[in-house]
Write an enzyme that holds these catalytic residues in place. Structure first.
Site, mmCIF file in Angstrom:
data_model
loop_
_atom_site.group_PDB
_atom_site.id
_atom_site.type_symbol
_atom_site.label_atom_id
_atom_site.label_comp_id
_atom_site.label_asym_id
_atom_site.label_seq_id
_atom_site.Cartn_x
_atom_site.Cartn_y
_atom_site.Cartn_z
ATOM 1 C CD GLU A 1 98.750 67.439 33.628
ATOM 2 O OE1 GLU A 1 98.896 68.604 34.044
ATOM 3 O OE2 GLU A 1 98.626 66.464 34.394
ATOM 4 C CB CYS B 1 108.941 59.201 59.127
ATOM 5 S SG CYS B 1 109.178 57.861 57.947
ATOM 6 C CD GLU C 1 102.581 67.664 37.397
ATOM 7 O OE1 GLU C 1 102.366 68.221 38.478
ATOM 8 O OE2 GLU C 1 102.467 68.240 36.300
ATOM 9 C CD1 TRP D 1 95.858 74.965 41.386
ATOM 10 C CD2 TRP D 1 96.513 74.309 43.427
ATOM 11 N NE1 TRP D 1 96.242 73.650 41.304
ATOM 12 C CE2 TRP D 1 96.647 73.218 42.544
ATOM 13 C CE3 TRP D 1 96.862 74.143 44.771
ATOM 14 C CZ2 TRP D 1 97.112 71.965 42.960
ATOM 15 C CZ3 TRP D 1 97.329 72.898 45.191
ATOM 16 C CH2 TRP D 1 97.446 71.819 44.291
#
Ligand code: GLA
Ligand code: ZN
Length: 656
Positions: free
Chosen positions: A294, A150, A142, A302
Site C-alpha cells: 500500500e 479471555c 496488517e 478516517w
C-alpha cells in the site's frame, strides 16, 4: 516489475469494472490486490461460498493484462460470525467483549475463529489455485491485534510458558519471582499482565512474545493451506514498517517475501528518514527485497484527512522505496470509496472516479518503473553498515524506558539519519545474525543483550569491525532481568569503559559538554547521562560540570583489530552524530559513492556486474549532486558530467 493498486470491485457496480481495468491498463498497471475484506461476499453464510463475482472481476482484469494478489479475508469477519459464535470476539481488560463492526477484533486463541479462518482460506485456495492471473496471496491484513484477555488466552499462555520453561522452578528463576514473594506454585496461578508498567518485567516480556506468537501461528495455519493448494503462488503479508507489537522476523519467516504499507505523507513535507528506515527494517526481515503493498496515493484519514501529496511527491515516495529494495509497488487505493469508515482515505481516483492528477503521476511512475525493470531486476541493496534492530528491546523499553525520553526508534534515528545524510546505506539486522558482511555495526539502545550476542559483538570488533554502542545498551538479559554486572557488562572490554553510575535528566536539566576531534566544542547532553569511566578508552566528549569532570560522555577504544565507540548520553546537537558517523566511516575505511547535499537521499542497488545509483531529492529546490562522470542516467538517457541536477522532488537513476 509489478506495479498496480489495491482494488475493491465489490465496492462498485459491475459495469464500472471494465472502465477501471482499462484505466489501470492505460496507466501501466499490471497487478491488483483483491478481496482483502470481502469475507462476507465470499461466504455469505457459514459454509456457503460464492466465488462467481470474484471470478468475473478476475476475468475482466485478465483481459487487460492485469494479474492479482488475493487476500485471506480474515481481518474483517462477517456479522454472522459473532452472532453465531460470540466467544470469537476479543475480551478487553475490563472484561467486556469488543463490539463487532471494526476490523481486527477476534481472539487469536479462539478455536472457532481458527477453524473459520482455515475454512475460508481452504475454499479460496482450492477455487483460485488455477485461475490464470492469480499470482500470489496476502495473508489477512496488517497483523497486530487485538490483545485479548479471555480465559482461553490465559490458559494458552500458561501452557506456552510450560513448554518454554519446562518447570515452574525455571520460570520462577527466569522472572525473578522472589521479588514481592511472587513465586508460583502452580501454572494456573500465572496472571495476564494487564498493566505492563506495573507487573513483573519477565512476565510482561513473555506475554508480548506470546501475543506475537499467536499472530504468527494464526498466519502459519493459513500459509500451510495456501502452500498445499497453490504451490505456484507466492505468499506475503502487508507489514507496517516500524510498527513493533509483533516480532516481525518471526511473522516474515513463513512468507516468500515481505510487503509493507507506506504512508509517509502526513505532517509537513520533510526528508523522509522514517520511510527510509522502515524500508530497511522491512528488507532486513528476510534479508531480501520487499514489495510495497500500500503506497500513499492521496490524503488519508478516517475522521479527518491529512495533506495531499504535492506534485512530484507520489513519484518521489515511490522511488525512495524502489531505491531501497522494492520489487513491486501497489498504491492504496484505486478509487476513493463513497461509503464506510474510509471515505476520507483517498485513492488515486477521487469519489468521482475520474483519472486526474494523482492518477497521472502514478501512471508516469509506473511507466518509468517498467522501463527501469531490466536494469533493476535482480539487484539488491548491499550495505557494509548494519544496525541491530530488536523487537524484544523495543518491548522491554516500553515497560521500562529507564529515562523518560527513551524511545527506541528515536535512538536509532539519531545514528541512522546521520548515515543517511552521509549517503550511506544501512542494513537492519537481527541480533545474533552473522555480522561478517559488515564493517560497521551500531548497537543503539540494545537494552536486551543476551550474552551470546554480546560475545559476537566482541568478536566482531576483535576481528577489525567498528562498533558503536550507546546508553542503555546491554542492561538486561533475555529474561528481562538486569545483568548482575557493572555496565556495560560484557561490552566493557571492547569499549574500554566502565559505568558505575548513571542518571536521567529532567527536561529542565542538561549538561554542557565539549568534544575533541571535530565532534563539536559546544555540545549539550540531555535526557540521560552515563558517568563513563575510561578503562583504556580515549575520551571523545567530556562533560563540563565540575562534578562530572572525571567522566566521559563519549569514548573510543582500539580493541583487537577494530574500534569500539560509546555514547553515554543524548546530544541535542545533530552535528555530533554527523561527526561521529564521519569518524566511524574513517575508522572503517568506508566512503559513500556520492556525498549528497542536504535533503538528497542516496541508495545503491547492485547485482553482479551492475550497480545503480538512486538519487531522491526531498527538497522543494533543485539540487546539484557531485556524481561519477561519463555514466548513463537511465530516466533521461543522458550521460553524467561531474554534477547532476535534480529537479525539486526529482529523482535520478545512474548506472555506475
Ligand atoms: C491500512 C489497511 C488498509 C486501509 C488503510 C487506510 O493500511 O491495510 O486496508 O484500511 O490502512 O486506513
Ligand atoms: Zn482470547
Amino acid at each position: 516489475m509489478y506495479v498496480g493498486v489495491a482494488y475493491y470491485p465489490e465496492h462498485w457496480e459491475r459495469r464500472r469494472w471494465a472502465v477501471d481495468a482499462r484505466l489501470m491498463q492505460r496507466a501501466g498497471f499490471n497487478v491488483v490486490r483483491l478481496a482483502e475484506f470481502a469475507w462476507k461476499f465470499l461466504e455469505p453464510e457459514e459454509g456457503r461460498f460464492e466465488f462467481g463475482w470474484l471470478d468475473e472481476a478476475l476475468a475482466v482484469l485478465r483481459r487487460h493484462g492485469i494479474a492479482a494478489i488475493l487476500c485471506t479475508p480474515t481481518a474483517a469477519m462477517p456479522a454472522w460470525v459473532p452472532a453465531k459464535y460470540p466467544e470469537v470476539m476479543a475480551l478487553q481488560k475490563d472484561g467486556t467483549r469488543l463490539v463487532w463492526g471494526v476490523r481486527k477484533n477476534n481472539c487469536f486463541t479462539s478455536g472457532t475463529y481458527r477453524l473459520l479462518s482455515a475454512r475460508i482460506t481452504r475454499a479460496m485456495a482450492e477455487h483460485f489455485a488455477r485461475t490464470p492471473n492469480v499470482i500470489g496471496w496476502q495473508t489477512d491484513n496488517e497483523f497486530g491485534g487485538p490483545v485479548c484477555y479471555c480465559g482461553t488466552c490465559r490458559s494458552e499462555f500458561q501452557a506456552w510458558l510450560r513448554t518454554r520453561y519446562g518447570s515452574l522452578a525455571a520460570l520462577n528463576r527466569a522472572w525473578g519471582t522472589h521479588f514481592w514473594g511472587q513465586a508460583f506454585g502452580d501454572w494456573a496461578e500465572i496472571p495476564l499482565p494487564v498493566d505492563p508498567t506495573a507487573h513483573n518485567p519477565g512476565l510482561c516480556l513473555d506475554w508480548q512474545r506470546f501475543f506475537s506468537w499467536l499472530n504468527v501461528r494464526f498466519q502459519r495455519e493459513q500459509v500451510a493451506i495456501l502452500r498445499a493448494h497453490c504451490p505456484r503462488h507466492f505468499i506475503t503479508h502487508n507489514f507496517m514498517g516500524l510498527f513493533s507489537d509483533l516480532d516481525y522476523y518471526e511473522l516474515a519467516a513463513d512468507l516468500d517475501h515481505v510487503s509493507w504499507d507506506n504512508y509517509p505523507v502526513w505532517g509537513k513535507p520533510e526528508v523522509r528518514y522514517g520511510a527510509a528506515m522502515a524500508a530497511d527494517v522491512m528488507r532486513g526481515l528476510k534479508k531480501r527485497n520487499f514489495w510495497i503493498m500500500e503506497q500513499t496515493a492521496g490524503p488519508g484519514g478516517w475522521g479527518t484527512f491529512g495533506r495531499t501529496p504535492r506534485p512530484g511527491e507520489i513519484r518521489n515516495v515511490a522511488y525512495q522505496q524502489l531505491a531501497r529494495g522494492a520489487d513491486g509497488m501497489l498504491w492504496f487505493r484505486w478509487r476513493t470509496c463513497t461509503a464506510g469508515r474510509e471515505q476520507y482515505w483517498h485513492g488515486l481516483l477521487g469519489h468521482d472516479g475520474r483519472p486526474l492528477r494523482r492518477y497521472r503521476e502514478a501512471a508516469l511512475t509506473a511507466r518509468e518503473f517498467h522501463r527501469l525493470a531490466p536494469h533493476v531486476s535482480g539487484t539488491e541493496v548491499r550495505p557494509q553498515v548494519a544496525m541491530l534492530y530488536d523487537y524484544e528491546s523495543i518491548w522491554a523499553l516500553r515497560f521500562q524506558p529507564g529515562y523518560a525520553k527513551n524511545d527506541y526508534h528515536q535512538a536509532l534515528h539519531r545514528h541512522y539519519n546521520a548515515l543517511f545524510r552521509a549517503g550511506m546505506n544501512v542494513d537492519m539486522v537481527r541480533p545474533g545474525d552473522d555480522l561478517r558482511a559488515y564493517k560497521v555495526v551500531i548497537a543503539s539502545d540494545l537494552f536486551i543483550l543476551p550474552d551470546a550476542v554480546a560475545r559476537a559483538l566482541c568478536a566482531f570488533v576483535a576481528a577489525g569491525g567498528v562498533l558503536v554502542a550507546d546508553c542503555r545498551t546491554g542492561v538486561k538479559d533475555e529474561t528481562n532481568l538486569c545483568h548482575p554486572r557493572t555496565l556495560p557488562g560484557l561490552l566493557s572490554s571492547p569499549l574500554g569503559i566502565e559505568i558505575q553510575e548513571y542518571e536521567a535528566l529532567a527536561d529542565d536539566m542538561q549538561y554542557p559538554a565539549a568534544g575533541a576531534d571535530g565532534l563539536g566544542e559546544e555540545l549539550t547532553a540531555v535526557h540521560v547521562a552515563d558517568w563513563v569511566i575510561p578503562r583504556g578508552a580515549e575520551t571523545l566528549v567530556r562533560y563540563r560540570p565540575r562534578h562530572l569532570r572525571r567522566y566521559a560522555a563519549a569514548t573510543r577504544h582500539r580493541f583487537g583489530k577494530g574500534w569500539a565507540l560509546y555514547v553515554g548520553t543524548v546530544f541535542k546537537e545533530e552535528v555530533f552524530y554527523d561527526q561521529l558517523v564521519a569518524l566511524v566511516l574513517e575508522h572503517a575505511r568506508l566512503r559513500p559513492v556520492v556525498t549528497p547535499p542536504p535533503g538528497v537521499e542516496v541508495a545503491v542497488r547492485e547485482a553482479r556486474g551492475r550497480r545503480l545509483l538512486f538519487l531522491v531529492n526531498h527538497t522543494e529546490q533543485a539540487q546539484r549532486v557531485r556524481v561519477p562522470s561519463g555514466k548513463q542516467e537511465l530516466l533521461t538517457g543522458r550521460r553524467t558530467g561531474t554534477e547532476w541536477t535534480l529537479d525539486a522532488l526529482g529523482v535520478a537513476v545512474i548506472r555506475l
